[in-house]
Design a protein around this motif. Structure first.
Motif, PDB file in Angstrom:
ATOM      1  N   ASP A   1       0.834  -1.203   0.000  1.00  0.00           N
ATOM      2  CA  ASP A   1       0.000   0.000   0.000  1.00  0.00           C
ATOM      3  C   ASP A   1       0.867   1.250   0.000  1.00  0.00           C
ATOM      4  N   ALA A   2       1.918   1.240   0.814  1.00  0.00           N
ATOM      5  CA  ALA A   2       2.818   2.396   0.877  1.00  0.00           C
ATOM      6  C   ALA A   2       3.528   2.601  -0.454  1.00  0.00           C
ATOM      7  N   LEU A   3       3.964   1.508  -1.083  1.00  0.00           N
ATOM      8  CA  LEU A   3       4.617   1.614  -2.390  1.00  0.00           C
ATOM      9  C   LEU A   3       3.676   2.189  -3.432  1.00  0.00           C
ATOM     10  N   ASP A   4       2.412   1.776  -3.380  1.00  0.00           N
ATOM     11  CA  ASP A   4       1.424   2.321  -4.314  1.00  0.00           C
ATOM     12  C   ASP A   4       1.272   3.824  -4.115  1.00  0.00           C
ATOM     13  N   ARG A   5       1.224   4.267  -2.847  1.00  0.00           N
ATOM     14  CA  ARG A   5       1.107   5.707  -2.571  1.00  0.00           C
ATOM     15  C   ARG A   5       2.333   6.454  -3.091  1.00  0.00           C
ATOM     16  N   ILE A   6       3.511   5.889  -2.880  1.00  0.00           N
ATOM     17  CA  ILE A   6       4.747   6.534  -3.327  1.00  0.00           C
ATOM     18  C   ILE A   6       4.765   6.653  -4.851  1.00  0.00           C
ATOM     19  N   ARG A   7       4.348   5.585  -5.526  1.00  0.00           N
ATOM     20  CA  ARG A   7       4.336   5.611  -6.993  1.00  0.00           C
ATOM     21  C   ARG A   7       3.322   6.625  -7.518  1.00  0.00           C
ATOM     22  N   GLU A   8       2.157   6.706  -6.851  1.00  0.00           N
ATOM     23  CA  GLU A   8       1.151   7.689  -7.258  1.00  0.00           C
ATOM     24  C   GLU A   8       1.680   9.114  -7.068  1.00  0.00           C
ATOM     25  N   GLN A   9       2.350   9.348  -5.943  1.00  0.00           N
ATOM     26  CA  GLN A   9       2.913  10.671  -5.690  1.00  0.00           C
ATOM     27  C   GLN A   9       4.003  11.006  -6.698  1.00  0.00           C
ATOM     28  N   GLU A  10       4.825  10.010  -7.040  1.00  0.00           N
ATOM     29  CA  GLU A  10       5.886  10.242  -8.005  1.00  0.00           C
ATOM     30  C   GLU A  10       5.307  10.584  -9.376  1.00  0.00           C
ATOM     31  N   THR A  11       4.218   9.897  -9.737  1.00  0.00           N
ATOM     32  CA  THR A  11       3.558  10.193 -11.011  1.00  0.00           C
ATOM     33  C   THR A  11       3.006  11.612 -11.013  1.00  0.00           C
ATOM     34  N   GLU A  12       2.359  11.988  -9.891  1.00  0.00           N
ATOM     35  CA  GLU A  12       1.793  13.334  -9.799  1.00  0.00           C
ATOM     36  C   GLU A  12       2.893  14.387  -9.767  1.00  0.00           C
ATOM     37  N   ARG A  13       3.976  14.091  -9.060  1.00  0.00           N
ATOM     38  CA  ARG A  13       5.109  15.018  -8.996  1.00  0.00           C
ATOM     39  C   ARG A  13       5.688  15.238 -10.385  1.00  0.00           C
ATOM     40  N   SER A  14       5.875  14.161 -11.131  1.00  0.00           N
ATOM     41  CA  SER A  14       6.422  14.277 -12.483  1.00  0.00           C
ATOM     42  C   SER A  14       5.501  15.076 -13.388  1.00  0.00           C
ATOM     43  N   ARG A  15       4.198  14.840 -13.255  1.00  0.00           N
ATOM     44  CA  ARG A  15       3.219  15.565 -14.078  1.00  0.00           C
ATOM     45  C   ARG A  15       3.298  17.063 -13.810  1.00  0.00           C
ATOM     46  N   ILE A  16       3.398  17.432 -12.528  1.00  0.00           N
ATOM     47  CA  ILE A  16       3.447  18.843 -12.155  1.00  0.00           C
ATOM     48  C   ILE A  16       4.735  19.491 -12.656  1.00  0.00           C
TER      49      ILE A  16
END
Length: 223
Positions: free
Chosen positions: A142-157
């Protein structure tokens, strides 16, 4: 692969392991567990990471199993200092998202929670020695999924914003006023406000508070 296959492959592998934990009972238990596998040898049990570094630098070691929270030097600080070529497995009671992300960035191959069955640690060592990774606990996933989602959002921004907008965002998130930002960057206050308007539009926000919260959550404090 069944368990007999596992043990057959274990017998063909000689591993030198260091175990690091600040509790003697845990150290002894881990040593006994690891040495149930033919060919695996615990060459040192260390109560702190400083001692483990000395052992690591004085001989050949294949795997280090260490706790995350220890006195004098944390597990992550140990990983920052360790030389390349040594496989790291973290055995811990719990781990935060930020610690998990840093551990992965530092090259930690596997993480096992202490609440898991003892066989999980042996499975983890087998997996990482073979070149894989081990993060199998549901909480870790679950934590890895959150980290990957944040990384995707960070990259998009970061892709959406210009370099100047990133600079303005960072300073605004720090609490600086438009005039202060302009002075810092050598641009007018009006230009700063135009940049902020563009930033808000691109990110779908409307206030500096939202910008600060977003910056903190996604670690957008780029220098």
């Amino acid at each position: 692969m069944d368990k007999s296959d596992d043990h057959a492959s274990d017998a063909a592998i000689n591993l030198r392991v260091i175990v690091v934990d600040d509790h003697l009972i845990v150290l002894d238990g881990l040593r006994r567990l690891i040495e149930t596998v033919p060919g695996w040898q615990v060459v040192a049990t260390c109560q702190n990471a400083v001692q483990a570094l000395d052992v690591l630098n004085s001989g050949s070691v294949d795997v280090v199993v260490l706790d995350l929270r220890m006195p004098e030097m944390s597990g992550l600080e140990f990983v920052r200092r360790v030389r390349r070529g040594v496989t790291i497995v973290i055995l811990t009671a719990d781990i935060g998202d930020g610690q998990l992300e840093e551990a992965m960035q530092l090259g930690v191959s596997g993480i096992v929670l202490k609440e898991q069955a003892p066989v999980a640690l042996l499975d983890c060592i087998r997996k990482v020695v073979a070149g894989g990774t081990y993060f199998h606990d549901p909480a870790l996933k679950d934590a890895l999924d959150r980290i990957r989602e944040q990384e995707t959002e960070r990259s998009r921004i970061l892709e959406a914003l210009t370099q100047r907008e990133i600079e303005v965002s960072r300073l605004a998130a720090m609490g600086m006023r438009s005039r202060e930002i302009g002075t810092q960057l050598g641009i007018s206050t009006g230009t700063v406000k135009l940049h902020l308007h563009s930033i808000y539009s691109k990110l779908g926000i409307s206030t500096r508070v939202e910008l600060a919260n977003l910056s903190k959550r996604l670690q957008l404090n780029i220098e």
